[in-house]
Design a protein around this motif. Structure first.
Motif, mmCIF file in Angstrom:
data_model
loop_
_atom_site.group_PDB
_atom_site.id
_atom_site.type_symbol
_atom_site.label_atom_id
_atom_site.label_comp_id
_atom_site.label_asym_id
_atom_site.label_seq_id
_atom_site.Cartn_x
_atom_site.Cartn_y
_atom_site.Cartn_z
ATOM 1 N N CYS A 73 0.856 -1.183 0.000
ATOM 2 C CA CYS A 73 0.000 0.000 0.000
ATOM 3 C C CYS A 73 0.896 1.238 0.000
ATOM 4 O O CYS A 73 1.686 1.420 0.928
ATOM 5 C CB CYS A 73 -0.900 0.005 1.228
ATOM 6 S SG CYS A 73 -1.792 1.567 1.494
ATOM 7 N N GLN B 79 0.908 3.105 3.218
ATOM 8 C CA GLN B 79 1.689 2.474 4.277
ATOM 9 C C GLN B 79 3.156 2.882 4.164
ATOM 10 O O GLN B 79 3.820 3.146 5.176
ATOM 11 C CB GLN B 79 1.568 0.950 4.195
ATOM 12 C CG GLN B 79 2.254 0.230 5.338
ATOM 13 C CD GLN B 79 2.305 -1.272 5.154
ATOM 14 O OE1 GLN B 79 3.131 -1.784 4.400
ATOM 15 N NE2 GLN B 79 1.396 -1.974 5.828
ATOM 16 N N ARG C 107 -6.169 6.890 0.708
ATOM 17 C CA ARG C 107 -6.408 5.657 1.445
ATOM 18 C C ARG C 107 -6.928 4.585 0.497
ATOM 19 O O ARG C 107 -7.590 4.869 -0.497
ATOM 20 C CB ARG C 107 -7.447 5.870 2.544
ATOM 21 C CG ARG C 107 -7.042 6.838 3.638
ATOM 22 C CD ARG C 107 -8.142 6.925 4.679
ATOM 23 N NE ARG C 107 -7.814 7.879 5.725
ATOM 24 C CZ ARG C 107 -8.176 9.151 5.708
ATOM 25 N NH1 ARG C 107 -8.894 9.604 4.693
ATOM 26 N NH2 ARG C 107 -7.843 9.958 6.689
ATOM 27 N N CYS D 61 -6.092 -3.367 5.241
ATOM 28 C CA CYS D 61 -6.062 -2.385 6.319
ATOM 29 C C CYS D 61 -6.150 -3.036 7.699
ATOM 30 O O CYS D 61 -5.676 -2.478 8.682
ATOM 31 C CB CYS D 61 -7.208 -1.389 6.155
ATOM 32 S SG CYS D 61 -7.178 -0.500 4.578
ATOM 33 N N CYS E 273 -2.666 -3.656 9.166
ATOM 34 C CA CYS E 273 -1.658 -2.622 8.950
ATOM 35 C C CYS E 273 -1.311 -1.927 10.262
ATOM 36 O O CYS E 273 -2.192 -1.504 11.017
ATOM 37 C CB CYS E 273 -2.157 -1.594 7.933
ATOM 38 S SG CYS E 273 -0.955 -0.274 7.619
ATOM 39 N N ARG F 161 -2.790 1.717 10.729
ATOM 40 C CA ARG F 161 -4.222 1.905 10.518
ATOM 41 C C ARG F 161 -4.783 3.091 11.290
ATOM 42 O O ARG F 161 -5.570 3.879 10.762
ATOM 43 C CB ARG F 161 -4.966 0.623 10.906
ATOM 44 C CG ARG F 161 -6.464 0.775 10.816
ATOM 45 C CD ARG F 161 -7.187 -0.523 11.027
ATOM 46 N NE ARG F 161 -8.607 -0.289 11.046
ATOM 47 C CZ ARG F 161 -9.511 -1.203 10.754
ATOM 48 N NH1 ARG F 161 -9.126 -2.409 10.427
ATOM 49 N NH2 ARG F 161 -10.796 -0.923 10.797
ATOM 50 N N CYS G 8 -3.725 6.324 9.778
ATOM 51 C CA CYS G 8 -4.358 6.487 8.472
ATOM 52 C C CYS G 8 -5.814 6.907 8.630
ATOM 53 O O CYS G 8 -6.340 7.673 7.815
ATOM 54 C CB CYS G 8 -4.255 5.169 7.696
ATOM 55 S SG CYS G 8 -4.900 5.232 6.019
ATOM 56 N N VAL H 268 -8.418 4.858 8.460
ATOM 57 C CA VAL H 268 -9.253 4.129 7.513
ATOM 58 C C VAL H 268 -10.504 3.617 8.214
ATOM 59 O O VAL H 268 -10.493 3.302 9.402
ATOM 60 C CB VAL H 268 -8.467 2.952 6.899
ATOM 61 C CG1 VAL H 268 -8.186 1.882 7.926
ATOM 62 C CG2 VAL H 268 -9.193 2.369 5.698
#
Length: 228
Positions: A16, A19, A191, A198, A201, A204, A207, A209
């Motif tokens: 990703c 990431q 994203r 996700c 991750c 996370r 992020c 998400v």
């Protein structure tokens, strides 16, 4: 930043791009101690292949002792067994034309790089981020040795499984895609949309998400079919 991209960054990019963005901002990118404990198993295959249940239960395995012994005995039947259990060198830093990275083992003669993963493999093949990283270290070794390196290994010592990654056209294309992402990443990527990636991750929360949709809908990465 060095003109050579870290092989670990290529793995992040393949998983990703967002990431990778967070990983590059992270001041502490060292793996937890548990990773070292699992990787140490990759240097104990010869003693673990016939170990007792009690001995194996004390190890950080991701499977039962019975399954673990069975997997190692299958591995012992492969031509690479001797070179995997007696690598030429360990934790070798390789610097190629475009990337740099660590091969946890160099095995055989001529040498083949091997990466040791603390995780578990897919049902078949190798997860795409690890596949890209394996191609990266193989190409770096090829650049240093000025000779072709046509394959690499990815070891999963927590389950006693070793998979082969060949430098096929498909695998080299995946490597080049990740390299382009890693070189061009000077912004915050969008994203992923409700991806199952996700869930596991480490970034996370940063992020932000949202909860992923059911895995049957999720965007999945494609593992490489093994050539073993």
């Amino acid at each position: 930043m060095s003109s050579r991209i870290a092989a670990s960054d290529l793995a992040h990019a393949a998983y990703c791009p967002r990431q990778l963005y967070y990983a590059r901002r992270d001041s502490d990118r060292e793996p937890p101690p548990t990773v070292g404990d699992i990787r140490a198993l990759a240097f104990e295959y010869a003693s673990l292949v016939d170990a007792s249940d009690d001995e194996l239960t004390a190890k950080p395995l991701a499977t039962t002792p019975t399954t673990y012994r069975r997997n190692l005995r299958r591995l012992r039947e492969r031509d690479e067994w001797e070179s995997l259990t007696n690598p030429t060198r360990k934790d070798v830093v390789l610097a190629g034309k475009d990337c740099r990275g660590v091969a946890h083992k160099l095995v055989g003669d001529p040498p083949v790089p091997s990466l040791v993963s603390p995780g578990t493999p897919p049902e078949r093949g190798v997860w795409e981020p690890q596949r890209v990283r394996a191609v990266a270290v193989a190409k770096a070794l090829s650049w240093e040795r000025e000779s072709a390196v046509e394959r690499a290994f990815v070891e999963y010592p927590a389950v006693g499984v070793v998979r082969t990654v060949r430098l096929t056209t498909q695998n080299k294309a995946a490597y080049r895609r990740a390299l382009r992402v890693a070189r061009g990443l000077d912004f915050v990527p969008p994203r992923l949309r409700n991806s199952a990636k996700c869930e596991g991750c480490a970034y996370r929360e940063q992020c932000g998400v949202s909860d992923p949709r059911p895995k049957s809908w999720a965007c999945q990465w494609t593992p490489l079919l093994p050539s073993i």
